[in-house]
Design an enzyme around this catalytic site. Structure first.
Site, PDB file in Angstrom:
ATOM      1  N   LYS A  51      35.933  29.995  37.967  1.00  0.00           N
ATOM      2  CA  LYS A  51      36.518  29.917  36.638  1.00  0.00           C
ATOM      3  C   LYS A  51      35.896  30.925  35.674  1.00  0.00           C
ATOM      4  O   LYS A  51      36.470  31.256  34.647  1.00  0.00           O
ATOM      5  CB  LYS A  51      36.280  28.511  36.047  1.00  0.00           C
ATOM      6  CG  LYS A  51      36.892  27.379  36.796  1.00  0.00           C
ATOM      7  CD  LYS A  51      36.544  26.064  36.070  1.00  0.00           C
ATOM      8  CE  LYS A  51      36.883  24.877  36.904  1.00  0.00           C
ATOM      9  NZ  LYS A  51      36.392  23.624  36.251  1.00  0.00           N
ATOM     10  N   GLY A  52      34.687  31.387  36.000  1.00  0.00           N
ATOM     11  CA  GLY A  52      33.877  32.114  35.013  1.00  0.00           C
ATOM     12  C   GLY A  52      34.515  33.338  34.398  1.00  0.00           C
ATOM     13  O   GLY A  52      34.182  33.704  33.269  1.00  0.00           O
ATOM     14  N   GLU A 107      35.106  39.974  37.584  1.00  0.00           N
ATOM     15  CA  GLU A 107      34.054  38.962  37.806  1.00  0.00           C
ATOM     16  C   GLU A 107      33.257  38.766  36.520  1.00  0.00           C
ATOM     17  O   GLU A 107      33.124  39.679  35.706  1.00  0.00           O
ATOM     18  CB  GLU A 107      33.168  39.463  38.976  1.00  0.00           C
ATOM     19  CG  GLU A 107      32.078  38.563  39.455  1.00  0.00           C
ATOM     20  CD  GLU A 107      32.520  37.176  39.914  1.00  0.00           C
ATOM     21  OE1 GLU A 107      33.091  36.445  39.084  1.00  0.00           O
ATOM     22  OE2 GLU A 107      32.215  36.804  41.061  1.00  0.00           O
ATOM     23  N   ASP A 108      32.723  37.565  36.350  1.00  0.00           N
ATOM     24  CA  ASP A 108      31.910  37.303  35.158  1.00  0.00           C
ATOM     25  C   ASP A 108      30.511  37.891  35.294  1.00  0.00           C
ATOM     26  O   ASP A 108      30.021  38.573  34.409  1.00  0.00           O
ATOM     27  CB  ASP A 108      31.837  35.789  34.845  1.00  0.00           C
ATOM     28  CG  ASP A 108      31.389  34.948  36.040  1.00  0.00           C
ATOM     29  OD1 ASP A 108      31.255  35.487  37.164  1.00  0.00           O
ATOM     30  OD2 ASP A 108      31.171  33.732  35.856  1.00  0.00           O
ATOM     31  N   ASP A 111      25.138  38.218  40.523  1.00  0.00           N
ATOM     32  CA  ASP A 111      23.764  37.714  40.500  1.00  0.00           C
ATOM     33  C   ASP A 111      23.101  38.111  41.834  1.00  0.00           C
ATOM     34  O   ASP A 111      22.626  39.224  41.989  1.00  0.00           O
ATOM     35  CB  ASP A 111      23.845  36.200  40.297  1.00  0.00           C
ATOM     36  CG  ASP A 111      22.508  35.523  40.147  1.00  0.00           C
ATOM     37  OD1 ASP A 111      21.569  36.153  39.672  1.00  0.00           O
ATOM     38  OD2 ASP A 111      22.399  34.331  40.514  1.00  0.00           O
ATOM     39  N   LYS A 139      23.047  41.240  37.103  1.00  0.00           N
ATOM     40  CA  LYS A 139      21.618  40.886  37.152  1.00  0.00           C
ATOM     41  C   LYS A 139      21.031  41.512  38.411  1.00  0.00           C
ATOM     42  O   LYS A 139      20.784  40.808  39.398  1.00  0.00           O
ATOM     43  CB  LYS A 139      21.479  39.371  37.269  1.00  0.00           C
ATOM     44  CG  LYS A 139      21.322  38.621  35.979  1.00  0.00           C
ATOM     45  CD  LYS A 139      20.760  37.229  36.257  1.00  0.00           C
ATOM     46  CE  LYS A 139      21.755  36.150  35.986  1.00  0.00           C
ATOM     47  NZ  LYS A 139      21.272  34.797  36.266  1.00  0.00           N
ATOM     48  N   VAL A 161      22.407  32.634  31.763  1.00  0.00           N
ATOM     49  CA  VAL A 161      23.190  32.883  30.557  1.00  0.00           C
ATOM     50  C   VAL A 161      24.457  32.031  30.522  1.00  0.00           C
ATOM     51  O   VAL A 161      24.974  31.609  31.564  1.00  0.00           O
ATOM     52  CB  VAL A 161      23.553  34.389  30.418  1.00  0.00           C
ATOM     53  CG1 VAL A 161      22.319  35.215  30.149  1.00  0.00           C
ATOM     54  CG2 VAL A 161      24.306  34.907  31.647  1.00  0.00           C
ATOM     55  N   ARG A 173      31.703  27.634  27.976  1.00  0.00           N
ATOM     56  CA  ARG A 173      32.598  28.742  28.324  1.00  0.00           C
ATOM     57  C   ARG A 173      33.292  29.292  27.082  1.00  0.00           C
ATOM     58  O   ARG A 173      33.723  30.435  27.054  1.00  0.00           O
ATOM     59  CB  ARG A 173      33.672  28.265  29.312  1.00  0.00           C
ATOM     60  CG  ARG A 173      33.140  27.807  30.664  1.00  0.00           C
ATOM     61  CD  ARG A 173      34.302  27.634  31.643  1.00  0.00           C
ATOM     62  NE  ARG A 173      33.977  26.847  32.809  1.00  0.00           N
ATOM     63  CZ  ARG A 173      33.409  27.306  33.921  1.00  0.00           C
ATOM     64  NH1 ARG A 173      33.079  28.580  33.991  1.00  0.00           N
ATOM     65  NH2 ARG A 173      33.169  26.521  34.945  1.00  0.00           N
TER      66      ARG A 173
END
Ligand code: 5GP
Length: 191
Positions: A51-52, A107-108, A111, A139, A161, A173
């Protein structure tokens, strides 16, 4: 089940603003202009990994001045304690046959890189004309898989974050900026 119901409870987990709304919007305007130059005349499909990334997709698609289509997918990484790399499962698949499109994965945050390092080869098996990844946040210090996005709007340190699509236990969100989550006040269920 709802967990946070008051503004005080909500606000106490917002430690500090890392990237304000203006900076986010300016970076998206630049990314949209670059994509519009690069993909002119090409059939373009934006793929949001839910969902990000839904907030980022909503703004990015409006910064792109070309005709483009949109699709959505849910992918989850599963880890076990003995493996550093996990398995990725597609929980909701695309509607499009991507073989006729140049695909941009939206993409959000990247990582560890595990999710996309496994998902991209799965999508390439469907023979898209091309696949690139644009991420709002990166990141790199957390990377455990050999994966780098083609375009990253912001590089951030190793912090958890929230905001602008990124959640903690499904909250936050809707913040219009990126903030550091305050773990001193308790940890959200998915950290
Ligand atoms: P990875 O690159 O480790 O496979 O997974 C990336 C996913 O982990 C992201 O799409 C996001 O859902 C989650 N994630 C990683 N870092 C953070 C973070 O700092 N905050 C939030 N809210 N989610 C994160």
């Amino acid at each position: 089940m709802p967990g946070i119901t008051t503004k005080d409870e909500f606000n106490k987990h917002i430690k500090k603003v890392l990237i304000d709304e203006k900076a986010v919007q300016e970076a998206i305007a630049r990314a949209g202009a670059e994509i519009s130059r690069e993909y002119e005349g090409k059939p373009l499909l934006l793929v949001s990994i839910l969902k990000g990334s839904f907030v980022f997709l909503a703004d990015l698609c409006r910064a792109i001045t070309l005709p483009c289509e949109m699709d959505f997918m849910i992918a989850k990484s599963y880890y076990n304690s003995t493996e550093s790399s996990g398995d990725v499962k597609i929980l909701m698949d695309l509607e499009h046959d991507i073989s006729e499109y140049h695909v941009i994965i939206v993409e959000d945050i990247v990582d560890t890189g595990q999710t996309l390092s496994k998902l991209i080869p799965m999508l390439k098996e469907r023979n898209p004309l091309s696949v690139k990844v644009v991420t709002l946040l990166d990141k790199p210090s957390r990377r455990t898989a050999a994966f780098d996005p083609d375009m990253s709007l912001f590089t951030i340190p190793d912090l958890f974050v929230i905001g602008y699509g990124l959640d903690c236990g499904e909250y936050y969100r809707n913040l219009p900026y990126i903030a550091e989550y305050n773990t001193e006040e308790g940890v959200c269920s998915d950290v």
